[in-house]
Design an enzyme around this catalytic site. Sequence first.
Site, short mmCIF file in Angstrom:
data_model
loop_
_atom_site.label_atom_id
_atom_site.label_comp_id
_atom_site.label_asym_id
_atom_site.label_seq_id
_atom_site.Cartn_x
_atom_site.Cartn_y
_atom_site.Cartn_z
N GLU A 47 0.84 -1.20 0.00
CA GLU A 47 0.00 0.00 0.00
C GLU A 47 0.88 1.26 0.00
OE1 GLU A 47 -2.76 -0.52 3.25
OE2 GLU A 47 -3.45 -2.45 2.47
N HIS A 95 -4.77 3.49 4.43
CA HIS A 95 -4.60 2.19 3.81
C HIS A 95 -5.21 2.23 2.41
CE1 HIS A 95 -3.32 -0.32 7.37
NE2 HIS A 95 -3.76 0.77 7.99
N GLU A 124 -9.58 3.59 3.73
CA GLU A 124 -9.22 2.71 2.62
C GLU A 124 -9.29 3.51 1.32
OE1 GLU A 124 -8.02 -0.16 3.04
OE2 GLU A 124 -8.70 -0.88 4.99
#
Length: 395
Positions: free
Chosen positions: A165, A306, A365
Amino acid sequence: MMISVRPGDTLSYYSKLFRIPVNLIEEANPKVDSSNLKVAEKIVIPGYVTVPYTIQAGNTIWELAITNKIAEDTLFLLNPTKDVDQLKVGETLFVPEKIVTPFVKFHSPLNYKRLEKLIQSFKKVYPFIRVTTIGTSVEGKPIQEIRIGKGAKKIHINASFHANEWITTMVLMSIVNNYLLSLTNGTVMNGQKVNQWYEDIELSIVPMVNPDGVDLVVDGPPAKLQRKLIEINDGCDDFIHWKANISGVDLNNQFPANWDICRKNKLPKAPAPRDFPGEAPLTEPEAIAMAKLAENNRFDLIIALHTQGEEFYWGYEGYEPEEAEALAKEIEYFSGYQAIRYVKSHAGYKDWFIQEFKRPGFTIELGKGINPLPLSQFPEILKRGEAIFSAVLSH
């Protein structure tokens, strides 16, 4: 950019001359007594660099000032030993240049070495930031923290807990770069004036929690660990989807928030490219450093960046405070990402922070797809990331 104090100069005068807030000049020069500047004392002016200019026929101080959109006295300050009233063709004059565009221009993934160089560039041009090492990785790489502002409210943001990531580090450094540019140029971010953020908030940034893992994904394994890592990686020499640290431990499964449940539920029972929570909580130096950072600072809220999913998680086992819901709604509104209160997950940094301190924590996310997300998504992810940053700092 460095200048020397002249008789009668003050930091307030420099602030007006260079159009830089005086508090940024003061904090870029912490050892200077602003009420009693000494002649010949060195002062750092943030947001500027000096560039050499070769005098051409017909050049005058007035004309150079107009051309470069600067005050004439800046040229006198930067060239104290030269007779600037009698410019000589071919002579070199130093001219102040204000930084108005980002350093961060990414065309390839950001590894640890490039991150270090970028942080040093920030420190040189924006010396009011503070850069410290909060710990080291398994392979001994310093885990660096950037501090901006000195306000009473403390906000922490981190990136690249997970190796694949790495785009989150690029997003976070771009956001920081744009914030610094806005501070020194008097511009806005997402329509928000940023000077008040600087006054009200102390911002903590850890741009790469897992430097060994990121380097493994981006550059491949170090020779001394190649055989071991290929074995952990099920015999594969392609590490593009590696998520863990260099020891095969998932750093975001390392925190003492129902870690035993996480260990029971996760399939890997030994070091693996992803999901293995370790033999116990907080065994990995990277996780230990992040836990100590939170314990020593008692942040008012934290954000962990993330990928992927275009959603974010903001609750944990009912420990989240009431004010977290209002901020979650703001983040959802401004980013377009879906707010999710609970997921069946434990032992994450956000989980532990909420449980330990009863303060808001968010796992964001960014983007959507398969990790690692392609760089083609970077502009859109950055746009959403800046919206989240602005919503949190304005809340």
